[in-house]
Design an enzyme around this catalytic site. Structure first.
Site, short mmCIF file in Angstrom:
data_model
loop_
_atom_site.label_atom_id
_atom_site.label_comp_id
_atom_site.label_asym_id
_atom_site.label_seq_id
_atom_site.Cartn_x
_atom_site.Cartn_y
_atom_site.Cartn_z
N HIS A 122 1.04 -1.11 -0.03
CA HIS A 122 -0.08 -0.11 0.11
C HIS A 122 0.82 1.02 0.20
O HIS A 122 2.10 1.28 0.60
CB HIS A 122 -0.87 -0.06 1.41
CG HIS A 122 -1.89 0.88 1.35
ND1 HIS A 122 -1.61 2.27 1.89
CD2 HIS A 122 -3.30 1.02 1.31
CE1 HIS A 122 -2.79 2.84 1.96
NE2 HIS A 122 -3.72 2.10 1.49
N ASP A 199 2.95 -4.85 8.37
CA ASP A 199 1.66 -4.11 8.16
C ASP A 199 0.35 -5.04 8.17
O ASP A 199 0.28 -5.70 7.20
CB ASP A 199 1.70 -3.28 6.92
CG ASP A 199 0.36 -2.92 6.52
OD1 ASP A 199 -0.66 -2.93 7.07
OD2 ASP A 199 0.18 -1.98 5.43
N GLN A 202 -4.55 -5.51 6.57
CA GLN A 202 -5.74 -6.57 6.24
C GLN A 202 -5.67 -7.84 6.72
O GLN A 202 -6.40 -8.78 6.58
CB GLN A 202 -5.39 -6.71 4.60
CG GLN A 202 -5.55 -5.57 3.63
CD GLN A 202 -6.98 -4.91 3.78
OE1 GLN A 202 -8.02 -5.72 4.09
NE2 GLN A 202 -6.98 -3.53 3.51
N LYS A 225 -10.71 -1.30 10.20
CA LYS A 225 -10.86 -2.63 9.15
C LYS A 225 -11.11 -3.75 10.17
O LYS A 225 -11.42 -4.83 9.83
CB LYS A 225 -9.51 -3.02 8.68
CG LYS A 225 -9.30 -1.82 7.53
CD LYS A 225 -8.10 -2.08 6.67
CE LYS A 225 -7.66 -0.70 6.07
NZ LYS A 225 -8.14 0.04 5.16
N CYS A 363 -4.85 2.54 -3.67
CA CYS A 363 -3.50 3.03 -3.11
C CYS A 363 -2.32 1.99 -3.14
O CYS A 363 -1.51 1.90 -2.32
CB CYS A 363 -3.87 3.34 -1.50
SG CYS A 363 -5.12 4.69 -1.10
N1 C6P Z 1 -6.49 0.09 2.92
C1 C6P Z 1 -8.07 -0.08 1.12
O1 C6P Z 1 -9.34 0.20 0.54
P1 C6P Z 1 -4.92 3.54 7.03
O2 C6P Z 1 -5.77 4.41 5.96
O3 C6P Z 1 -3.79 4.17 7.68
O4 C6P Z 1 -5.97 3.08 8.36
O5 C6P Z 1 -4.52 2.26 6.55
C2 C6P Z 1 -3.58 2.26 5.36
C3 C6P Z 1 -3.21 0.86 4.75
C4 C6P Z 1 -2.13 0.26 4.82
N2 C6P Z 1 -1.91 -0.81 4.46
C5 C6P Z 1 -2.73 -1.65 3.95
C6 C6P Z 1 -2.44 -3.24 3.56
C7 C6P Z 1 -4.21 -1.03 3.96
O6 C6P Z 1 -5.01 -1.89 3.21
C8 C6P Z 1 -4.25 0.25 4.02
C9 C6P Z 1 -5.69 0.73 4.01
C10 C6P Z 1 -7.70 0.52 2.34
O7 C6P Z 1 -7.61 -0.80 0.74
C11 C6P Z 1 -7.92 2.14 2.09
S1 C6P Z 1 -6.95 2.73 1.13
#
Ligand code: C6P
Length: 405
Positions: A122, A199, A202, A225, A363
């Site tokens: 991401h 990270d 997911q 999530k 992203c």
């Molecule tokens: N992915 C998606 O629709 P935040 O926004 O900081 O809580 O998470 C960012 C992020 C980082 N790593 C991974 C693997 C992610 O999936 C995400 C967030 C969402 O896939 C929003 S872009």
């Protein structure tokens, strides 16, 4: 006990509504999951009965709020099997967690060293490291991806070497659903003494993680999530690593002493928690964790695996349907294109039939570039989705494709 999806659905009142006259089929869970009543109740209980700032007051409400928040820190510690609660930092989300580490490492990383990520990250696990490399002169490397969307381990010895300062990668790809070979990557990183960050954006809602079994240095979760509130994340770090890093932000709560000339910093976890925290978010997240554990993460994962297999098989019957990312090891995400259509148009036409999916690059522009596509439509599953919903999704997709061709 068998998995009672209808009982689970009753805990998510938002699902029981119509969109454009059709029953809502919510398949955008990788972006954010819906919240069970337990989470909504925990937040309103806080505001109805004990709203106060934490760690600041001797009065009863402040102490109740502090106790409730600190109890969640302990729940998170237990959930990921960290050694101590001081290693659990509350952040604004995954993005904030990774920036905290990448910023802090700016004080330690030198030119001649390198940072390693993978090709399936991401943006929030790419850009902070690019910024770190720009500041320090370190080199940013990546483990490549094959045509299935799997991280390729051939050549890992050359990429992760004795000059590697950090290896940072996601457990599960948000754009493809690929479950990455965490053990193999960590093993190589640990062999050369590199720091490691996983990270778990997911994986939090789909997999049980034991940070001590992995022996990982940093791990990060996103509350929203995992059926919890937005604006909240968790950063786990081993004590000795967190102590070696400077704080990311200065302000209240993160200090031990302040004069007009200089300050000393508080110990863990407060050193990394400047300002008033997201108190109701943390309390809501505690309720979400409890709910996930009541349903059982293994049962949730098994249910979602069945949904993923069913959806993949059913949708593959649609002419021109192509799965983007068909790794052997996948979780909960069906990213796809349909020849002759644009993902955005599919998303709009699905919405008109009550089906919520995400479209675009998710992203993860480097992944889209590698597949030579502008983006995908992405259906992502959660504990409350059903096979009947997948049937509705497939029928809606077929109709959308017919309209667009
Ligand atoms: N992915 C998606 O629709 P935040 O926004 O900081 O809580 O998470 C960012 C992020 C980082 N790593 C991974 C693997 C992610 O999936 C995400 C967030 C969402 O896939 C929003 S872009």
């Amino acid at each position: 006990m068998s998995y009672d999806v209808q009982a689970i659905r009753q805990q998510f009142p938002i699902l029981n509504q119509k969109i454009h006259g059709r029953p809502l089929v919510y398949l955008d869970n990788a972006a954010t999951a819906q919240k069970p009543i337990a989470v909504i109740d925990a937040i309103s209980d806080y505001y109805l009965n004990y709203n106060a700032n934490v760690h600041r007051g001797v009065h009863t409400l402040s102490q109740r709020a502090t106790d409730a928040m600190e109890a969640v820190r302990e729940d998170v510690r237990a959930h990921i099997n960290a050694a101590e609660t001081a290693e659990i930092i509350f952040t604004r989300g995954i993005t904030d967690s990774i920036n905290t580490i990448a910023f802090g490492m700016g004080a330690l990383v030198k030119k001649g060293q390198n940072i390693v990520i993978t090709a399936v990250e991401h943006h929030s696990n790419i850009v902070p490291w690019q910024m770190l490399c720009q500041r320090t002169g370190a080199e940013l490397r990546h483990l490549p991806m094959n045509e299935h969307g799997e991280v390729v381990l051939d050549g890992i010895e050359e990429i992760i070497d004795e000059h590697t300062a950090m290896v940072a990668f996601n457990h599960i790809s948000n754009a493809l659903g690929t479950i990455n070979p965490v053990d193999a990557i960590l093993e190589r990183a640990q062999k050369v003494g590199a720091w490691t960050l996983v990270d778990g954006a997911q994986s939090g809602p789909h997999a049980k993680v034991d940070v001590r079994a992995w022996n990982v240095d940093f791990f990060t979760l996103s509350s929203h999530k995992m059926y919890g509130p937005t604006g909240l994340g968790v950063l786990y770090g081993k004590r000795e690593r967190l102590e070696a890093l400077p704080p990311y932000q200065g302000g209240g709560e993160m200090i031990a002493t302040v004069t007009l000339e200089e300050s000393t910093y508080a110990g863990l976890p407060h050193k990394f928690e400047a300002g008033t925290p997201h108190i109701e978010g943390i309390i809501g997240f505690g309720a979400a964790l409890k709910y996930i554990n009541e349903v059982g993460i293994e049962a949730i994962a098994a249910h979602e695996k069945e949904l993923l297999e069913y959806a993949t098989q059913e949708c593959s019957e649609i002419e021109g349907f192509r799965v983007i990312g068909d790794a052997k090891n996948k979780a909960s995400v069906l990213s796809f294109v349909v020849d002759g259509t644009h993902p955005y148009d599919l998303g709009v036409l699905l919405d008109q039939q009550g089906v919520a999916v995400r479209t675009g690059q998710h992203c993860t522009q480097p992944i889209m570039d590698a597949f030579c596509i502008d983006g995908t439509a992405r259906a992502s599953f959660a504990m409350y989705n059903t096979k009947e919903e997948i049937d509705l999704f497939k029928a809606a997709l077929e109709k959308a494709v017919t309209m667009l061709r």
